[in-house]
Scaffold this active site. Structure first.
Site, mmCIF file in Angstrom:
data_model
loop_
_atom_site.group_PDB
_atom_site.id
_atom_site.type_symbol
_atom_site.label_atom_id
_atom_site.label_comp_id
_atom_site.label_asym_id
_atom_site.label_seq_id
_atom_site.Cartn_x
_atom_site.Cartn_y
_atom_site.Cartn_z
ATOM 1 N N GLY A 1 -6.711 -7.010 0.395
ATOM 2 C CA GLY A 1 -5.972 -6.958 1.542
ATOM 3 C C GLY A 1 -5.342 -8.224 1.762
ATOM 4 O O GLY A 1 -4.037 -8.542 1.032
ATOM 5 N N LYS B 1 -15.089 -15.722 6.619
ATOM 6 C CA LYS B 1 -16.434 -15.862 6.988
ATOM 7 C C LYS B 1 -17.312 -15.483 5.791
ATOM 8 O O LYS B 1 -17.072 -14.429 5.327
ATOM 9 C CB LYS B 1 -16.493 -14.659 7.905
ATOM 10 C CG LYS B 1 -15.794 -14.865 9.197
ATOM 11 C CD LYS B 1 -16.230 -13.827 10.193
ATOM 12 C CE LYS B 1 -16.038 -14.064 11.625
ATOM 13 N NZ LYS B 1 -16.010 -12.851 12.511
ATOM 14 N N ARG C 1 0.771 -1.121 0.057
ATOM 15 C CA ARG C 1 -0.033 -0.169 0.084
ATOM 16 C C ARG C 1 1.032 1.230 0.065
ATOM 17 O O ARG C 1 0.297 2.482 -0.553
ATOM 18 C CB ARG C 1 -0.929 0.076 1.261
ATOM 19 C CG ARG C 1 -2.239 -0.790 0.954
ATOM 20 C CD ARG C 1 -3.169 -0.866 2.056
ATOM 21 N NE ARG C 1 -4.400 -1.447 1.774
ATOM 22 C CZ ARG C 1 -5.067 -2.102 2.618
ATOM 23 N NH1 ARG C 1 -4.796 -1.875 4.128
ATOM 24 N NH2 ARG C 1 -6.336 -2.563 2.261
ATOM 25 N N GLY D 1 -12.240 -4.508 1.148
ATOM 26 C CA GLY D 1 -13.596 -4.028 1.427
ATOM 27 C C GLY D 1 -14.120 -3.085 0.603
ATOM 28 O O GLY D 1 -15.303 -3.201 0.182
HETATM 29 C C1 3PG Z 1 -8.452 -2.006 4.864
HETATM 30 O O1 3PG Z 1 -7.479 -2.373 5.522
HETATM 31 O O2 3PG Z 1 -9.090 -2.718 4.376
HETATM 32 C C2 3PG Z 1 -8.502 -0.463 4.565
HETATM 33 O O3 3PG Z 1 -7.246 0.189 5.289
HETATM 34 C C3 3PG Z 1 -9.354 0.105 5.571
HETATM 35 O O4 3PG Z 1 -9.395 -0.126 6.896
HETATM 36 P P1 3PG Z 1 -10.619 -0.600 7.827
HETATM 37 O O5 3PG Z 1 -11.336 -1.704 7.236
HETATM 38 O O6 3PG Z 1 -10.034 -0.752 9.130
HETATM 39 O O7 3PG Z 1 -11.463 0.354 7.819
HETATM 40 MG MG MG Z 2 -10.118 -4.319 5.551
#
Ligand code: 3PG
Ligand code: MG
Length: 398
Positions: A355, A199, A34, A379
């Site tokens: 991620g 999950k 990242r 996400g």
């Molecule tokens: C992630 O790691 O998916 C992003 O940096 C967002 O982080 P978060 O899910 O803690 O909001």
């Molecule tokens: Mg995340």
């Protein structure tokens, strides 16, 4: 969406919201993907003579100053990658931040401390969040949204600040959105999606949406056991979300009705315990012993999944197939990654979403250019594919 080309940044203070949420082992960054993805935008701004103020979050400190979530180690790595010093402010909007910003020369860069040390960043109360956003916006004259991994969060730095300053999307956000558009607007077919991860409850909305879009849906990882159970098979001590069984039965029916091929594991590596060196054996997916848990997809499943991808023109993959952090259970994830790499070589459009799957690709030493795109946001990509409005993108478009 305005881009960097639409901003005149020379000599001006530009606040860049980046996603520098990298995994740390103590102060050691274990995957700097990242940070690397954030460099082009920061570098372009510095090169254009901006005074660059970078803000980002790390982990989930929930509004408390928490030393283990300090961004300080990230400032060092960012400086190495940029090839120039990056100053570090030991707070977000306090004396240190204001002092650092004050002393910036054109082309210099400062990184602020973790945004989530401030309760206002994530507050659900609009006024509280807005008050913090005003302090953050007060540090700069312009705003660039480039933290793709966080655009699905309605947070001050993502959603409110762009409403307070002239703004544009950074190069990373532009690139990520382009890929997602390609996946959602008339993808070349066959279109296959591979989903994994622990999950099924995290993926319900995306599965529901994908069933209306894809030709094939391959399910592995921890979430596959809830599907196997929903089909009436015993899964031993494998991960299982009993409360999702009805939902998952609904997905199985819907896939059948729509003619979507929903492909589940046919064999798994069943281990006696959850450990790197756990004794394990390959068993049929419908014959998992009561005292064992599945920690990876088995060899026949790896072949089956590869064969279901073999003619795909578009492939999206999110979520590991097993516990890839343990070498003995990384083979399924590696096999899926290799199947995507083979498709890329044949001209297919292949996307690794987010991620854990992105980290897995790098951890397994696979070539990053073996994929059309490796997203920085798990996400965020999933919510986009669900058809949701992402607050950070909406704010940048306004
Ligand atoms: C992630 O790691 O998916 C992003 O940096 C967002 O982080 P978060 O899910 O803690 O909001
Ligand atoms: Mg995340």
């Amino acid at each position: 969406m305005r881009t960097l080309d639409d901003l005149d940044v020379k000599g001006r203070r530009v606040l860049v919201r980046a996603d520098l949420n990298v995994p740390l082992d103590g102060e050691k960054i274990t995957d700097d993907g990242r940070i690397r993805a954030s460099v082009p935008t920061i570098s372009a701004l510095a090169g254009a003579g901006a005074k660059v103020v970078v803000c980002a979050h790390l982990g989930r400190p929930k509004g408390q100053v928490t030393p283990k979530y300090s961004l300080r180690p990230v400032a060092g790595r960012l400086g190495e990658l940029l090839g120039q010093d990056v100053a570090f402010a030991s707070d977000v909007v306090g004396d240190s931040a204001r002092g650092c910003v004050e002393s910036l020369q054109d082309g210099q860069v400062v990184l602020l401390e973790n945004l989530r040390f401030e309760p206002g960043e994530e507050s659900k109360d609009d006024a509280t969040r807005r008050a913090f956003a005003e302090r953050l916006a007060g540090l700069a004259e312009l705003y660039v949204g480039d933290g793709f991994g966080a655009v699905h969060r309605r947070h001050a730095s993502v959603y409110d600040v762009p409403q307070l300053l002239p703004h544009a999307a950074g190069g990373l956000v532009v690139a990520e959105v382009e890929v997602l558009k390609k996946l959602t607007q008339e993808p070349e077919r066959p279109y296959a999606v591979v989903l994994g991860g622990a999950k099924v409850s995290d993926k319900l909305d995306v599965i529901a949406n994908l069933l209306t879009k894809v030709d094939r849906l391959l399910v592995g990882g921890g979430m596959a056991y809830t599907f196997l159970k929903a089909q009436g098979h015993e899964v031993g001590r494998s991960l299982l979300q009993e409360d999702q069984l009805d939902q998952v039965r609904g997905f199985l029916d819907e896939a059948a009705e729509r003619g979507v091929e929903l492909v589940l594991p046919v064999d798994v590596l069943a281990a006696v315990t959850f450990a790197a060196d756990a004794e394990h054996e390959v068993v049929g997916a419908t014959a998992i012993p009561a005292d064992r848990e599945g920690l990876d997809i088995g060899p026949r499943t790896r072949e089956l999944f590869a064969s279901k991808l073999a003619d795909a023109k578009t492939v999206f993959w999110n979520g590991p197939m097993g516990v890839f952090e343990f070498d003995a259970f990384a083979g399924g994830t590696r096999a899926v990654a290799e199947a995507l790499i083979a498709r890329t070589g044949e001209g297919a459009f292949t996307v690794v979403g987010g991620g854990d799957s992105a980290a897995a690709v790098r951890r397994l030493g696979l070539p990053e250019d073996g994929f059309s795109h490796i997203s920085t946001g798990g996400g965020a990509s999933l919510e986009y594919l669900e058809g949701k409005t992402l607050p950070g993108l909406a704010a940048l478009e306004a």
